[in-house]
Motif scaffolding. Structure first.
Motif, PDB file in Angstrom:
ATOM      1  N   UNK A  80       4.291  -4.715  -2.042  1.00 41.27           N
ATOM      2  CA  UNK A  80       3.631  -4.302  -0.794  1.00 41.27           C
ATOM      3  C   UNK A  80       4.013  -5.251   0.335  1.00 41.27           C
ATOM      4  N   UNK A  81       3.919  -6.527   0.050  1.00 38.36           N
ATOM      5  CA  UNK A  81       4.213  -7.513   1.088  1.00 38.36           C
ATOM      6  C   UNK A  81       5.645  -7.350   1.587  1.00 38.36           C
ATOM      7  N   UNK A  82       6.538  -7.101   0.656  1.00 44.48           N
ATOM      8  CA  UNK A  82       7.933  -6.951   1.055  1.00 44.48           C
ATOM      9  C   UNK A  82       8.104  -5.762   2.011  1.00 44.48           C
ATOM     10  N   UNK A  83       7.418  -4.670   1.702  1.00 38.60           N
ATOM     11  CA  UNK A  83       7.540  -3.497   2.583  1.00 38.60           C
ATOM     12  C   UNK A  83       6.935  -3.740   3.954  1.00 38.60           C
ATOM     13  N   UNK A  84       5.871  -4.520   3.993  1.00 36.56           N
ATOM     14  CA  UNK A  84       5.206  -4.780   5.280  1.00 36.56           C
ATOM     15  C   UNK A  84       6.053  -5.688   6.156  1.00 36.56           C
ATOM     16  N   UNK A  85       6.718  -6.637   5.523  1.00 36.10           N
ATOM     17  CA  UNK A  85       7.373  -7.677   6.328  1.00 36.10           C
ATOM     18  C   UNK A  85       8.837  -7.399   6.644  1.00 36.10           C
ATOM     19  N   UNK A  86       9.444  -6.451   5.952  1.00 37.31           N
ATOM     20  CA  UNK A  86      10.889  -6.297   6.172  1.00 37.31           C
ATOM     21  C   UNK A  86      11.215  -5.751   7.563  1.00 37.31           C
ATOM     22  N   UNK A  87      10.284  -5.037   8.161  1.00 40.18           N
ATOM     23  CA  UNK A  87      10.506  -4.533   9.515  1.00 40.18           C
ATOM     24  C   UNK A  87       9.211  -4.657  10.311  1.00 40.18           C
ATOM     25  N   UNK A  88       9.296  -5.183  11.504  1.00 39.73           N
ATOM     26  CA  UNK A  88       8.082  -5.273  12.314  1.00 39.73           C
ATOM     27  C   UNK A  88       8.339  -4.808  13.741  1.00 39.73           C
ATOM     28  N   UNK A  89       9.501  -4.238  13.962  1.00 40.92           N
ATOM     29  CA  UNK A  89       9.833  -3.773  15.308  1.00 40.92           C
ATOM     30  C   UNK A  89       9.296  -2.360  15.540  1.00 40.92           C
ATOM     31  N   UNK A  90       9.326  -1.916  16.791  1.00 45.59           N
ATOM     32  CA  UNK A  90       8.744  -0.601  17.102  1.00 45.59           C
ATOM     33  C   UNK A  90       9.661   0.556  16.748  1.00 45.59           C
ATOM     34  N   UNK A  91      10.835   0.269  16.242  1.00 49.54           N
ATOM     35  CA  UNK A  91      11.723   1.362  15.836  1.00 49.54           C
ATOM     36  C   UNK A  91      11.406   1.839  14.425  1.00 49.54           C
ATOM     37  N   UNK A  92      10.431   1.183  13.828  1.00 50.70           N
ATOM     38  CA  UNK A  92      10.061   1.527  12.458  1.00 50.70           C
ATOM     39  C   UNK A  92       8.544   1.706  12.421  1.00 50.70           C
ATOM     40  N   UNK A  93       8.057   2.730  11.723  1.00 49.12           N
ATOM     41  CA  UNK A  93       6.606   2.966  11.747  1.00 49.12           C
ATOM     42  C   UNK A  93       5.827   1.789  11.161  1.00 49.12           C
ATOM     43  N   UNK A  94       4.746   1.474  11.797  1.00 48.81           N
ATOM     44  CA  UNK A  94       3.963   0.296  11.433  1.00 48.81           C
ATOM     45  C   UNK A  94       3.077   0.584  10.210  1.00 48.81           C
ATOM     46  N   UNK A  95       3.185  -0.210   9.164  1.00 49.93           N
ATOM     47  CA  UNK A  95       2.343   0.012   7.981  1.00 49.93           C
ATOM     48  C   UNK A  95       0.850  -0.111   8.311  1.00 49.93           C
ATOM     49  N   UNK A  96       0.073   0.837   7.778  1.00 49.87           N
ATOM     50  CA  UNK A  96      -1.365   0.838   8.096  1.00 49.87           C
ATOM     51  C   UNK A  96      -2.223   1.072   6.860  1.00 49.87           C
ATOM     52  N   UNK A  97      -1.645   1.721   5.854  1.00 54.32           N
ATOM     53  CA  UNK A  97      -2.425   2.116   4.674  1.00 54.32           C
ATOM     54  C   UNK A  97      -1.608   1.838   3.416  1.00 54.32           C
ATOM     55  N   UNK A  98      -2.304   1.421   2.380  1.00 51.25           N
ATOM     56  CA  UNK A  98      -1.728   1.381   1.029  1.00 51.25           C
ATOM     57  C   UNK A  98      -2.416   2.474   0.232  1.00 51.25           C
ATOM     58  N   UNK A  99      -1.648   3.298  -0.460  1.00 50.89           N
ATOM     59  CA  UNK A  99      -2.293   4.272  -1.337  1.00 50.89           C
ATOM     60  C   UNK A  99      -1.955   3.952  -2.793  1.00 50.89           C
ATOM     61  N   UNK A 100      -2.995   3.919  -3.594  1.00 48.44           N
ATOM     62  CA  UNK A 100      -2.871   3.609  -5.021  1.00 48.44           C
ATOM     63  C   UNK A 100      -3.358   4.808  -5.818  1.00 48.44           C
ATOM     64  N   UNK A 101      -2.695   5.107  -6.919  1.00 50.85           N
ATOM     65  CA  UNK A 101      -3.143   6.203  -7.767  1.00 50.85           C
ATOM     66  C   UNK A 101      -3.787   5.621  -9.012  1.00 50.85           C
TER      67      UNK A 101
ATOM     68  N   UNK B  55      -7.281   5.499  -2.300  1.00 50.00           N
ATOM     69  CA  UNK B  55      -7.059   5.711  -3.736  1.00 50.00           C
ATOM     70  C   UNK B  55      -6.970   7.201  -4.031  1.00 50.00           C
ATOM     71  N   UNK B  56      -5.832   7.576  -4.616  1.00 47.24           N
ATOM     72  CA  UNK B  56      -5.660   8.935  -5.096  1.00 47.24           C
ATOM     73  C   UNK B  56      -6.260   8.992  -6.493  1.00 47.24           C
ATOM     74  N   UNK B  57      -7.416   9.617  -6.612  1.00 51.36           N
ATOM     75  CA  UNK B  57      -8.131   9.666  -7.882  1.00 51.36           C
ATOM     76  C   UNK B  57      -7.991  11.005  -8.577  1.00 51.36           C
ATOM     77  N   UNK B  58      -6.764  11.510  -8.599  1.00 48.09           N
ATOM     78  CA  UNK B  58      -6.540  12.790  -9.279  1.00 48.09           C
ATOM     79  C   UNK B  58      -7.055  12.717 -10.711  1.00 48.09           C
ATOM     80  N   UNK B  59      -6.916  11.561 -11.318  1.00 48.85           N
ATOM     81  CA  UNK B  59      -7.453  11.345 -12.669  1.00 48.85           C
ATOM     82  C   UNK B  59      -8.326  10.095 -12.669  1.00 48.85           C
ATOM     83  N   UNK B  60      -9.161   9.994 -11.639  1.00 52.32           N
ATOM     84  CA  UNK B  60     -10.044   8.846 -11.509  1.00 52.32           C
ATOM     85  C   UNK B  60     -11.027   8.772 -12.676  1.00 52.32           C
ATOM     86  N   UNK B  61     -11.527   9.908 -13.091  1.00 56.54           N
ATOM     87  CA  UNK B  61     -12.492   9.918 -14.185  1.00 56.54           C
ATOM     88  C   UNK B  61     -11.878   9.303 -15.430  1.00 56.54           C
ATOM     89  N   UNK B  62     -10.630   9.630 -15.692  1.00 55.62           N
ATOM     90  CA  UNK B  62      -9.961   9.052 -16.860  1.00 55.62           C
ATOM     91  C   UNK B  62      -9.824   7.549 -16.738  1.00 55.62           C
TER      92      UNK B  62
END
Lengths: 345, 345, 345, 345
Positions: free
Chosen positions: D121-142, D172-179
């Motif tokens: 995650x950290x690597x994806x956040x830090x590799x680009x910080x300029x405005x030509x690349x969309x700014x990271x805002x959310x992490x989604x975990x399944x 959190x994508x809880x498609x199988x959260x119950x499991x």
């Protein structure tokens, strides 16, 4: 088109000398792209000085983009934007705001002289509050309006009161903001953030630039990450300096205000001339740089045959718009021609 | 920044004289707005002549807009666009294509020297065909590529074959199209519609304009109602002539081609110089106006300290881009400085 | 809420026995997901038989989705959709069509009894043809209308003529399509594709399902890749059979038509009863399963106090909607209560 | 398909008895539409109890909608969402998140066993910080992941730390959260809001419903006006009670947990059986209700010929998913068949 014989639009006018001069200066050497240049910094600073505000400033290419992107920043797709039925965002932006916001509906209200009233706004906010209808979030006001009239400071403040009551934000379409400042006895600050405006789209194009509008966020929270929005929407100029440097030209020595004052004065002279012609009436109070007259259709045709360019407004009236490049002799010739055509009917 | 001591980007260069001259000419008198002026007609006609095609021509403000809007016209939101992993639409447009198309996914492929191959395209098309994955509809190629390499006519035709087989359309990002034409022994037509390209985004900005890109639809059906799309997206210039007239300047006397040929020649000289310096290797074949060298980090730092501007590419290489405003003495000074810094390590 | 004492909406009614029976049958064993099951095939085939057409059939979750996605398939973001000012897409879908289409504007027209006329449509198409206004591309008609009235076959054909003249497509919002078929002496085919309708959204929910609408593309070209659109928009049910199997129940033995005929008959009885009460008038001709009466506000209040549920329509009228689960004795009790309340004022 | 001989997906299973029972109960009488019914209130309250949180609860139709709309509420179009390369939002939602958010890009990361790591995650956040690349805002975990593995509480908390450091929200994508709850020795609260999850999409469909997912906003600010978003996106059920009442069935007497525990136990038995067969290896640790085995292609073909249904995963492995409706004898028959086929090669 005959030289300068147009009152069609301030969009027909060219680049004013001060803007052209700065464009040439910005072209003397290479400079960093995407706004990382000294001209862009200077233009933004001059705007902040002009508005006596530490506002956030962004430059985009045209008015539709300025309105659409700033409105999108002020609401979500399921919110709605309250506007006058004559507002440019409703009538002349081809669904631009709906596109940029991914679906925000415009709620169209009425009001005399092209202006929303607190009552008309309140009625739109309260008539529906269920989730089957988009929730009002923004009021957009055009200053000066599409019919050349003006919101007074008192009118703006009364609308701000309604906005506060219902949790609404205020957006100002300043396609002819300079003309409004010139016409009202007020500072830019007084008719924007001091009167409760959150965001202003300030047009440079109609004031004498080739291309370029400034968006000023007085409410800085609304500007969060706005540079990314501009980039994504194709509104970040790579050679930004050729938009911002001309803005420096406009903002130096009050050129923007002089341009607007001149255009207003031309319109006033046109108003005076028309008032002297029997049988004609103005459709709206002439308050800035546009004159709307109830010229009969055949008169409009005859004027166009004489080489005059102007728009026919909804309902059939003739619209004459003056710009920085209009001249008083030209106005006088137009008045003379209108008079002749009217007398020859 | 020291005068002209930049190889950062052709975006850092200014307006070339021929474009500036036409801007001044377009400013001599008022003209109709929104492209209803003679300059826009002339620029479109000259483009059609240049490409030997009765193509549809539109002008927009910048490259992100040109790519995003034309791709949106070529697919639906649930379709996907096949591009190289280094393509500008993927790496540097902040989700612009996804925004304009309301969600079209970019499928990112690989290939040597920044180029997609028929095999890589076929693999992306065939690996998923279910409705849970967006259906491929468009291939986008950058000519010249982000690393300055070129698709040959044969390569383009081979990709067209794959496209035909799978019902795909071909989009060309021509941010540096002029440099490609100058470098290949081919006409504009031969490396576009004659090789199966449906739509070309032809950059004027990088070639010497202040602002403005042309979109050419060789496949005219794809251009249906495109003027409305431009308008809605905030890409219709009111004072259009200040974009189109400078294009006339570029297109007169092959200025665009001369600008590109000059930039390519500067890059070739830079390549030659670098090849003469021990210990350096080019990362990609130098084929147009960009040179990528594996300069060590400390060397890059030292060069920047001497006043040189350039980008560090993904992976750490130094990118030097030449433009119409680069000069051969400047290239020679750069080569000399690189050599000195290398020898002084 | 007292048992069955509601005339608020056919959305308040439950699942009809035939639909419930099929849901149980579909639950007897596991089945493939995403519509690759025999129930979905059967439901689509029965719809094609019912409409005597080899149309494309898709199932989505609700009416807003059906309308929004089908309209999005019929136009682009810069096009506009002509609808009546009372149309559900305009008044009760919270900008759903604008969202799904990424900005298509609804052009709101008028017409007596909730119906567009060829004249009103033509006026909307012709009043603006410039690129600053979204280009009309689709007409949407609601059958039966929001006020329970019906478009006759002749009216539909007259609208088709206008549509052909201006290159427009016709969409039908069939939220209460079954009630229209039951009320008109016509087959489903006669009031859809034989009368020029391109796409129909046929509601199952209001007719007796738990959830689920069918979209029928008589114009099959408009359905190109529509399954991807449904998937992307979150409208592809994983356990599709629980939407499609109940549709089989509706379509077997004309259950859908019997449900609608029953609802219409209840409304007719309500109409008759109300006509017998002095001082009341119907606001619109009662033609299907809804009755709109100009009940004074205090009367509405008194009725609600007696446990009746119904909506107050724009303008203040009372709206009573009958469904498959309404009963004639219930209608009689309502009439009696209205009569008593009116007499006791 | 032979009765119950499927391990293709928990989407192939039907409605569990407790959900069906509540559907019948909700069908006993009419009820208010659009969620204004007692079942919807009850289901939301039971979810709040289950999660020990006064969270905001919304019901939508399917998993793509739940993920897409909640992600859209957590970021803007020019932001990006960090996900694992195997995440459903990336691989199987046809650009749904990009569509609902009007262009948010998914940044695709890697990590063993289908899980993102703080480092990736950290690597994806830090590799680009300029405005030509969309700014990271959310992490989604399944949770559980697409390959049936689990994020431990410690892993979740470590990701929350990175999120806090960079101002990111966690979805959190809880498609199988119950499991996941059944498999981890933890409460629902402990693996969601107590571990830093802002928003959870909790699937009912895979757990035994016909249709319907719950979205839980533990971070209530993110839910502002979310009901309008659901409505606009075609995700507000008119007869909502037929989604929410079955949820009551799931949430009563821990049915949801029993269903998941049973499915996990079936998978464990399958794992044990497969471990007893020479020559086979599991591709991922079996931690919840899915088993991935490196079955050779011919073995898969032979099993399908014997009537077994299952998916072939990316890379060629066989995926067996157990559900509430799987049975232990069925698992034993599958193990026996796999063993026979393997031995007969």
């Amino acid at each position: 088109m005959p030289h300068n014989e147009q009152f069609a639009s301030d969009n027909y006018a060219g680049i004013c000398p001060q803007a052209m001069d700065y464009m040439a200066r910005a072209n003397e050497r290479d400079a960093s792209a995407y706004g990382e240049d000294p001209w862009t910094q200077m233009a933004a600073d001059r705007l902040r000085e002009t508005f006596e505000s530490d506002c956030e400033v962004y430059f985009v290419f045209n008015g539709t983009a300025a309105n659409s992107l700033s409105l999108a920043a002020m609401c979500q797709s399921f919110h709605s934007v309250i506007c006058h039925e004559l507002a440019h965002v409703e009538t002349d932006e081809c669904g631009g705001p709906e596109y940029a916001s991914n679906g925000s509906k415009l709620l169209v209200g009425t009001g005399p002289d092209g202006k929303l009233t607190p009552q008309s706004i309140e009625q739109m906010v309260t008539r529906r509050t269920d989730i089957h209808y988009p929730k009002p979030r923004v009021i957009t006001l055009t200053q000066s309006t599409e019919v050349g009239t003006l919101y007074s400071i008192e009118e703006l403040k009364a609308i701000r009161e309604v906005a506060d009551h219902y949790g609404l934000r205020i957006h100002m379409d300043g396609a002819r903001f300079a003309n409004a400042v010139a016409a009202l006895d007020a500072t830019p600050a007084e008719i924007t953030w001091k009167a409760g405006v959150d965001v202003l789209c300030f047009s440079g194009t109609k004031n004498g630039l080739a291309v370029g509008e400034a968006i000023l966020f007085f409410n800085r929270q609304l500007a969060e990450d706005f540079e990314w929005r501009c980039k994504q929407a194709g509104q970040l100029a790579s050679k930004m300096r050729f938009i911002s440097a001309p803005w420096c030209g406009l903002l130096e020595d009050d050129t923007w205000l002089k341009n607007a004052t001149h255009a207003n004065a031309c319109a006033e002279r046109l108003e005076d001339g028309i008032r002297g012609i029997a049988g004609l009436e103005l459709c709206f109070p002439r308050q800035s740089n546009a004159v709307f007259v109830d010229l009969p259709g055949d008169v409009q045709t005859a004027l166009r045959a004489r080489g005059w360019h102007f728009y026919t407004f909804i309902g059939g009236a003739a619209r004459f718009v003056c710009s920085w490049s209009s001249t008083l002799p030209q106005v006088d010739r137009l008045v003379q021609d209108i008079g002749e055509v009217m007398r020859n009917r």
